[in-house]
Design a protein around this motif. Structure first.
Motif, short mmCIF file in Angstrom:
data_model
loop_
_atom_site.label_atom_id
_atom_site.label_comp_id
_atom_site.label_asym_id
_atom_site.label_seq_id
_atom_site.Cartn_x
_atom_site.Cartn_y
_atom_site.Cartn_z
N PRO A 237 0.81 -1.21 0.00
CA PRO A 237 0.00 0.00 0.00
C PRO A 237 0.85 1.28 0.00
N VAL A 238 0.74 2.07 -1.03
CA VAL A 238 1.49 3.32 -1.14
C VAL A 238 0.58 4.48 -1.57
N GLY A 239 -0.72 4.25 -1.58
CA GLY A 239 -1.64 5.26 -2.08
C GLY A 239 -1.54 6.59 -1.34
N ARG A 240 -1.48 6.55 -0.03
CA ARG A 240 -1.43 7.80 0.74
C ARG A 240 -0.13 8.55 0.49
N LYS A 241 0.98 7.82 0.39
CA LYS A 241 2.27 8.46 0.13
C LYS A 241 2.28 9.11 -1.25
N LEU A 265 7.45 29.21 -21.30
CA LEU A 265 7.78 28.52 -20.05
C LEU A 265 6.52 28.35 -19.21
N THR A 266 5.66 29.37 -19.21
CA THR A 266 4.39 29.26 -18.48
C THR A 266 3.54 28.14 -19.06
N ALA A 267 3.56 28.00 -20.40
CA ALA A 267 2.79 26.93 -21.04
C ALA A 267 3.29 25.56 -20.59
N ILE A 268 4.61 25.43 -20.44
CA ILE A 268 5.17 24.17 -19.94
C ILE A 268 4.69 23.92 -18.51
N GLY A 269 4.69 24.99 -17.69
CA GLY A 269 4.23 24.86 -16.31
C GLY A 269 2.77 24.44 -16.23
N LEU A 270 1.93 24.99 -17.10
CA LEU A 270 0.50 24.64 -17.10
C LEU A 270 0.30 23.19 -17.56
N SER A 271 1.09 22.75 -18.54
CA SER A 271 1.02 21.34 -18.97
C SER A 271 1.45 20.42 -17.83
N LEU A 272 2.45 20.88 -17.08
CA LEU A 272 2.92 20.10 -15.93
C LEU A 272 1.81 19.98 -14.89
N LYS A 273 1.12 21.09 -14.61
CA LYS A 273 0.03 21.06 -13.64
C LYS A 273 -1.07 20.11 -14.09
N ASN A 274 -1.40 20.13 -15.37
CA ASN A 274 -2.46 19.26 -15.89
C ASN A 274 -2.08 17.80 -15.75
N THR A 275 -0.82 17.48 -16.05
CA THR A 275 -0.37 16.08 -15.92
C THR A 275 -0.36 15.64 -14.46
N VAL A 276 0.05 16.54 -13.57
CA VAL A 276 0.05 16.23 -12.14
C VAL A 276 -1.38 15.97 -11.66
N ASP A 277 -2.34 16.76 -12.16
CA ASP A 277 -3.74 16.55 -11.78
C ASP A 277 -4.23 15.17 -12.24
N GLN A 278 -3.84 14.76 -13.44
CA GLN A 278 -4.22 13.43 -13.92
C GLN A 278 -3.58 12.34 -13.06
N PHE A 279 -2.33 12.56 -12.69
CA PHE A 279 -1.62 11.62 -11.83
C PHE A 279 -2.33 11.48 -10.48
N ARG A 280 -2.70 12.61 -9.91
CA ARG A 280 -3.35 12.60 -8.60
C ARG A 280 -4.72 11.95 -8.67
N GLU A 281 -5.44 12.17 -9.76
CA GLU A 281 -6.76 11.56 -9.91
C GLU A 281 -6.66 10.04 -9.93
N GLN A 282 -5.67 9.51 -10.64
CA GLN A 282 -5.51 8.05 -10.70
C GLN A 282 -5.04 7.48 -9.37
N ILE A 283 -4.31 8.27 -8.60
CA ILE A 283 -3.81 7.79 -7.31
C ILE A 283 -4.95 7.45 -6.36
N GLN A 284 -6.12 8.09 -6.53
CA GLN A 284 -7.24 7.82 -5.66
C GLN A 284 -7.69 6.36 -5.78
N ASN A 285 -7.26 5.67 -6.85
CA ASN A 285 -7.60 4.27 -7.04
C ASN A 285 -6.57 3.32 -6.45
N VAL A 286 -5.50 3.88 -5.87
CA VAL A 286 -4.39 3.05 -5.38
C VAL A 286 -4.57 2.76 -3.92
N GLU A 287 -4.34 1.52 -3.54
CA GLU A 287 -4.46 1.13 -2.12
C GLU A 287 -3.34 1.76 -1.31
#
Length: 287
Positions: A237-241, A265-287
């Motif tokens: 289990p590593v979901g919380r971490k 550079l701001t556009a890169i930062g916004l793309s980074l934020k969007n990818t991080v949001d997708q990452f975090r959304e999928q983490i909610q499915n991790v034990e």
């Protein structure tokens, strides 16, 4: 993490089916739907879930049936006669329709279940039911692992995208001190045709470079990448971490965007934020 499992069982005089499901959850919550009289199984059933899961909402339902040839159920004739006697005036006056036998037998207490199975070894039945539940929960673990294997590939893909975007930001000209000085010099040339003292220009460029310097944020993002890969390699289990780590990713991405004075550079930062949001959304499915 979602999953489903079903296990059938049999014991002398009894047959049953356990159905177990799980959905996403921040913590572990186990709920059981048990037949009347079998609520005594719940404490040990909860222990079985705790031994196998760290996160998620786990629901299990027991459908228990007594085999017909072993049934010793008895109708409570005294209760049935009492109901019919009380209903007789209403029936004679036509105020109510004549009841059907199956409807009467469905009333609580009409079947004398207290007499059923008194001689049965209920302790053995309980053991068999809990053993069968353990098998259902094991099957649920396997189903969740299959989903987890697919989810691991998705999360790894997100981490690779984050790594790529961090690399693009690190190599961007807007993050270099000499590029900041050149842009500042060009801007002053527009505003001050007579030019600006070289020492003054260097001082202003240094001040601006400090405000726009994102190297610390990029270094921390690189460190978070290493942590994310290590956690994904560990397995559950590593979901919380991972959830906490995604918050750190988001914080650094926000700072990167706020410090940037370059649109690309701001556009890169916004793309980074969007990818991080997708990452975090999928983490909610991790034990």
């Amino acid at each position: 993490m979602t999953g489903f499992a079903r296990v059938d069982g049999r014991s002398p005089g009894w047959t049953w089916t356990w159905e177990a499901r799980s959905v996403n959850g921040k913590g572990l919550e186990a709920r059981y739907r048990l037949p009347n009289g079998f609520e005594r199984l719940e404490p040990k059933a909860r222990d079985l879930a705790k031994a196998r899961f760290a996160r998620g909402n786990v629901n299990a339902t027991l459908n228990l049936r007594r085999e017909s040839e072993a049934s010793g159920a008895q109708i409570d004739m005294a209760r049935l006669r009492s109901l019919l006697d009380q209903a007789a005036p209403l029936l004679e006056s036509g105020q109510v329709a004549r009841p059907r036998l199956d409807g009467l037998l469905a009333l609580p207490g009409m079947i004398d279940s207290e007499q059923v199975g008194i001689s049965d070894d209920m302790a053995a039945l309980d053991t068999a039911l809990l053993t069968s539940l353990g098998e259902a929960l094991d099957a649920l673990v396997s189903a969740r692992r299959e989903e987890g294997a697919a989810l691991s590939a998705v999360l790894t893909g997100h981490v690779e995208d984050i790594t790529r975007l961090i690399g693009e930001a690190a190599s961007h000209s807007a993050t270099r001190t000499d590029a900041i000085k050149d842009r500042l010099s060009a801007k002053f040339a527009e505003l001050l045709p007579e030019g600006l003292d070289e020492d003054r220009l260097a001082t202003e460029a240094a001040v601006l470079a400090v405000k726009m310097d994102v190297r610390e944020e990029l270094d921390r993002l690189q460190a978070h990448i290493v942590s994310a890969r290590d956690l994904l390699a560990q397995g559950s289990p590593v979901g919380r971490k991972l959830d906490f780590l995604s918050q750190e990713f988001n914080r650094e991405a926000n700072t990167l965007c706020s410090k940037s004075s370059d649109s690309s550079l701001t556009a890169i930062g916004l793309s980074l934020k969007n990818t991080v949001d997708q990452f975090r959304e999928q983490i909610q499915n991790v034990e």
